[in-house]
Design a protein around this motif. Structure first.
Motif, PDB file in Angstrom:
ATOM      1  N   GLU A  35       0.832  -1.202   0.000  1.00  0.00           N
ATOM      2  CA  GLU A  35       0.000   0.000   0.000  1.00  0.00           C
ATOM      3  C   GLU A  35       0.871   1.258   0.000  1.00  0.00           C
ATOM      4  N   THR A  36       1.938   1.252   0.773  1.00  0.00           N
ATOM      5  CA  THR A  36       2.857   2.389   0.812  1.00  0.00           C
ATOM      6  C   THR A  36       3.497   2.621  -0.546  1.00  0.00           C
ATOM      7  N   ALA A  37       3.950   1.540  -1.188  1.00  0.00           N
ATOM      8  CA  ALA A  37       4.569   1.668  -2.508  1.00  0.00           C
ATOM      9  C   ALA A  37       3.581   2.215  -3.532  1.00  0.00           C
ATOM     10  N   LEU A  38       2.357   1.742  -3.505  1.00  0.00           N
ATOM     11  CA  LEU A  38       1.349   2.238  -4.436  1.00  0.00           C
ATOM     12  C   LEU A  38       1.040   3.713  -4.191  1.00  0.00           C
ATOM     13  N   LEU A  39       0.955   4.100  -2.927  1.00  0.00           N
ATOM     14  CA  LEU A  39       0.706   5.507  -2.618  1.00  0.00           C
ATOM     15  C   LEU A  39       1.867   6.386  -3.085  1.00  0.00           C
TER      16      LEU A  39
END
Length: 62
Positions: free
Chosen positions: A11-15
């Motif tokens: 989720e962090t990488a996508l954000l």
């Protein structure tokens, strides 16, 4: 624990690359638009990419 860590890292990488959270989208749809079926994750990703880069297929650098 490993799954939770992986999910948070993903989720962090996508954000970081500008893709909003699918989980947040699902929660929003459930709370604000319960009469509409939410997109599946793949459709959500395509929709967000389209919104960000447009329908021409090629992004702009400047």
């Amino acid at each position: 624990m490993i799954r939770t860590l992986y999910a948070k890292a993903r989720e962090t990488a996508l954000l970081m690359v500008g893709v909003p959270s699918y989980a947040a989208y699902r929660q929003h749809m459930a709370e604000r638009h319960p009469e509409h079926a939410p997109m599946d994750e793949r459709a959500f990703f395509r929709d967000r990419q389209e919104a960000r880069y447009g329908s021409k297929g090629g992004g702009r650098c400047c």
